[in-house]
Scaffold this active site. Structure first.
Site, PDB file in Angstrom:
ATOM      1  N   HIS A 103       0.814  -1.223   0.000  1.00 52.40           N
ATOM      2  CA  HIS A 103       0.000   0.000   0.000  1.00 52.40           C
ATOM      3  C   HIS A 103       0.847   1.272   0.000  1.00 52.40           C
ATOM      4  O   HIS A 103       1.812   1.387   0.741  1.00 52.40           O
ATOM      5  CB  HIS A 103      -0.890  -0.054   1.259  1.00 52.40           C
ATOM      6  CG  HIS A 103      -1.861   1.064   1.363  1.00 52.40           C
ATOM      7  ND1 HIS A 103      -1.885   1.955   2.401  1.00 52.40           N
ATOM      8  CD2 HIS A 103      -2.884   1.420   0.547  1.00 52.40           C
ATOM      9  CE1 HIS A 103      -2.865   2.809   2.237  1.00 52.40           C
ATOM     10  NE2 HIS A 103      -3.501   2.515   1.118  1.00 52.40           N
ATOM     11  N   ARG A 104       0.455   2.234  -0.841  1.00 51.75           N
ATOM     12  CA  ARG A 104       1.166   3.524  -1.006  1.00 51.75           C
ATOM     13  C   ARG A 104       2.646   3.294  -1.328  1.00 51.75           C
ATOM     14  O   ARG A 104       3.522   3.928  -0.728  1.00 51.75           O
ATOM     15  CB  ARG A 104       1.032   4.410   0.224  1.00 51.75           C
ATOM     16  CG  ARG A 104      -0.408   4.824   0.524  1.00 51.75           C
ATOM     17  CD  ARG A 104      -0.488   5.938   1.551  1.00 51.75           C
ATOM     18  NE  ARG A 104      -1.818   6.027   2.117  1.00 51.75           N
ATOM     19  CZ  ARG A 104      -2.182   6.854   3.078  1.00 51.75           C
ATOM     20  NH1 ARG A 104      -1.316   7.710   3.572  1.00 51.75           N
ATOM     21  NH2 ARG A 104      -3.408   6.860   3.547  1.00 51.75           N
ATOM     22  N   GLU A 128      -0.110  -0.502  -4.592  1.00 54.28           N
ATOM     23  CA  GLU A 128      -1.158   0.514  -4.615  1.00 54.28           C
ATOM     24  C   GLU A 128      -0.508   1.895  -4.562  1.00 54.28           C
ATOM     25  O   GLU A 128       0.406   2.127  -3.775  1.00 54.28           O
ATOM     26  CB  GLU A 128      -2.088   0.321  -3.403  1.00 54.28           C
ATOM     27  CG  GLU A 128      -3.397   1.083  -3.492  1.00 54.28           C
ATOM     28  CD  GLU A 128      -3.379   2.464  -2.858  1.00 54.28           C
ATOM     29  OE1 GLU A 128      -4.357   3.208  -3.036  1.00 54.28           O
ATOM     30  OE2 GLU A 128      -2.385   2.833  -2.197  1.00 54.28           O
ATOM     31  N   ASP A 179      -1.408   6.376  -5.243  1.00 56.73           N
ATOM     32  CA  ASP A 179      -2.443   7.414  -5.344  1.00 56.73           C
ATOM     33  C   ASP A 179      -2.023   8.422  -6.404  1.00 56.73           C
ATOM     34  O   ASP A 179      -0.890   8.915  -6.376  1.00 56.73           O
ATOM     35  CB  ASP A 179      -2.578   8.126  -4.000  1.00 56.73           C
ATOM     36  CG  ASP A 179      -2.943   7.158  -2.891  1.00 56.73           C
ATOM     37  OD1 ASP A 179      -4.057   6.635  -2.925  1.00 56.73           O
ATOM     38  OD2 ASP A 179      -2.081   6.924  -2.019  1.00 56.73           O
ATOM     39  N   HIS A 209      -0.967  11.341  -2.125  1.00 56.91           N
ATOM     40  CA  HIS A 209      -2.185  10.923  -1.439  1.00 56.91           C
ATOM     41  C   HIS A 209      -3.064  12.098  -1.047  1.00 56.91           C
ATOM     42  O   HIS A 209      -4.267  12.107  -1.298  1.00 56.91           O
ATOM     43  CB  HIS A 209      -1.841  10.099  -0.192  1.00 56.91           C
ATOM     44  CG  HIS A 209      -3.045   9.646   0.570  1.00 56.91           C
ATOM     45  ND1 HIS A 209      -3.665  10.427   1.524  1.00 56.91           N
ATOM     46  CD2 HIS A 209      -3.761   8.507   0.494  1.00 56.91           C
ATOM     47  CE1 HIS A 209      -4.702   9.779   2.006  1.00 56.91           C
ATOM     48  NE2 HIS A 209      -4.793   8.607   1.393  1.00 56.91           N
ATOM     49  N   GLU A 258      -4.985   4.307  -7.742  1.00 63.37           N
ATOM     50  CA  GLU A 258      -6.182   4.952  -7.185  1.00 63.37           C
ATOM     51  C   GLU A 258      -6.315   6.370  -7.742  1.00 63.37           C
ATOM     52  O   GLU A 258      -5.422   7.197  -7.588  1.00 63.37           O
ATOM     53  CB  GLU A 258      -6.141   4.997  -5.651  1.00 63.37           C
ATOM     54  CG  GLU A 258      -7.446   5.603  -5.138  1.00 63.37           C
ATOM     55  CD  GLU A 258      -7.522   5.824  -3.637  1.00 63.37           C
ATOM     56  OE1 GLU A 258      -6.731   5.241  -2.872  1.00 63.37           O
ATOM     57  OE2 GLU A 258      -8.408   6.618  -3.242  1.00 63.37           O
ATOM     58  N   LYS A 261      -7.495   9.709  -7.259  1.00 64.80           N
ATOM     59  CA  LYS A 261      -7.792  10.396  -6.001  1.00 64.80           C
ATOM     60  C   LYS A 261      -8.735  11.586  -6.149  1.00 64.80           C
ATOM     61  O   LYS A 261      -9.372  11.990  -5.189  1.00 64.80           O
ATOM     62  CB  LYS A 261      -6.486  10.912  -5.384  1.00 64.80           C
ATOM     63  CG  LYS A 261      -5.880  10.009  -4.332  1.00 64.80           C
ATOM     64  CD  LYS A 261      -6.759   9.892  -3.103  1.00 64.80           C
ATOM     65  CE  LYS A 261      -6.222   8.928  -2.085  1.00 64.80           C
ATOM     66  NZ  LYS A 261      -7.219   8.258  -1.283  1.00 64.80           N
ATOM     67  N   ASP A 301       0.306  -1.797   4.510  1.00 61.63           N
ATOM     68  CA  ASP A 301       1.522  -0.978   4.571  1.00 61.63           C
ATOM     69  C   ASP A 301       2.713  -1.835   4.970  1.00 61.63           C
ATOM     70  O   ASP A 301       3.844  -1.377   4.923  1.00 61.63           O
ATOM     71  CB  ASP A 301       1.350   0.149   5.604  1.00 61.63           C
ATOM     72  CG  ASP A 301       0.272   1.129   5.205  1.00 61.63           C
ATOM     73  OD1 ASP A 301       0.384   1.722   4.121  1.00 61.63           O
ATOM     74  OD2 ASP A 301      -0.702   1.294   5.968  1.00 61.63           O
TER      75      ASP A 301
HETATM   76  O1  G3P Z   1      -6.509   0.730  -1.303  1.00 59.04           O
HETATM   77  C1  G3P Z   1      -7.380   1.634  -0.758  1.00 59.04           C
HETATM   78  C2  G3P Z   1      -6.730   2.635   0.125  1.00 59.04           C
HETATM   79  O2  G3P Z   1      -5.545   3.107  -0.453  1.00 59.04           O
HETATM   80  C3  G3P Z   1      -7.672   3.750   0.400  1.00 59.04           C
HETATM   81  O3  G3P Z   1      -7.227   4.550   1.420  1.00 59.04           O
HETATM   82  O4  G3P Z   1      -6.542   6.752   2.191  1.00 59.04           O
HETATM   83  O5  G3P Z   1      -4.842   5.017   1.866  1.00 59.04           O
HETATM   84  O6  G3P Z   1      -5.893   6.088  -0.090  1.00 59.04           O
HETATM   85  P1  G3P Z   1      -6.076   5.636   1.326  1.00 59.04           P
HETATM   86 CA    CA Z   2      -4.900   4.885  -1.792  1.00 61.88          CA
END
Ligand code: G3P
Ligand code: CA
Length: 230
Positions: free
Chosen positions: A6-7, A33, A35, A48, A100, A102, A215
């Site tokens: 994630h991120r 993942e 943003d 993000h 994603e 955003k 994460d």
């Molecule tokens: O994978 C979904 C997740 O990334 C959504 O939350 O705030 O980390 O972008 P956020």
């Molecule tokens: Ca995200």
């Protein structure tokens, strides 16, 4: 089990940077993942928040910054804020980007970039903004899409079907056996996000989700290995 970092690898490295994505690749994650948003002059970059304040040494709204000025900022450990093109180049053949969207209005630029780099069939688009996913699919009907929900609606599987997405991307605590059974019965995937504790990961493995986002891809991979699902 599909492991999604994630991120980039948000806990291990500066989030949404190439360094973080390299870490996800090195850890053997399947998906990463990120943003995506636009600068004032129309460059797709990884960020993000609405502002650059938290993740760089700069200040201000990303949508008011010029790309050249954004690139002067330090996004952590000397990293620059990367472009979507750079990410597609780095990840090619190594890991699947979960992109994603955003903010509103991104779909045309994202599809154009994917098209230009012949990457449209090797990414997954996600968004809380479901109209962005619909627009992306109008522009490129076979693009893989997954809908995100901030709050769990009554009939989430029905909504996903109506939206025409392939996958539900749900915060891990929203996921129940019933949702998974319903989704699978309708040919939809269930991908969990933001499971960072071992017990959360184990619960999702036991439930039979299709992918887990974290994460901590390092911890997640180990938990999956111990559970025999990796
Ligand atoms: O994978 C979904 C997740 O990334 C959504 O939350 O705030 O980390 O972008 P956020
Ligand atoms: Ca995200």
């Amino acid at each position: 089990m599909i492991v999604t970092s994630h991120r980039g690898a948000g806990f291990l490295e500066p989030e949404n940077t190439l360094r973080a994505i390299r870490r996800a690749i090195d850890l053997g994650a399947d998906q990463v993942e990120i943003d995506v948003q636009l600068t004032r002059d129309g460059h797709l970059v990884l960020m993000h928040d609405e502002t650059v304040d938290r993740t760089t040494n700069g200040k201000g709204k990303l949508s008011e910054l010029l790309f050249a000025d954004l690139r002067q900022l330090d996004a952590g450990q000397g990293e620059r804020v990367p472009t979507l093109e750079e990410v597609l180049d780095l990840t090619h053949g190594k890991i699947t980007p979960q992109i994603e969207l955003k903010s509103p209005g991104l779909a045309p630029a994202v599809i154009a970039t994917l098209d230009a780099l012949a990457c449209t069939d090797r990414v997954i688009l996600t968004s809380f903004l479901h109209s962005e996913l619909a627009e992306a699919r109008q522009l490129y009907p076979s693009i893989a899409t997954g809908a995100l929900w901030g709050r769990l609606p009554n009939d989430v599987v029905g909504q996903a079907k109506q939206l025409g997405v392939q996958a539900l991307h749900l915060w891990h605590q929203f996921i129940t056996p019933q949702i998974i059974a319903d989704a699978h019965a309708h040919g939809l995937l269930v991908r969990a996000w933001n499971a960072n504790k071992e017990e959360e990961m184990q619960r999702l493995i036991d439930l039979g989700v299709d992918a887990i986002g974290s994460d901590r891809p390092d911890v997640l991979s180990e938990v999956c290995r111990r559970a025999g699902v990796r």
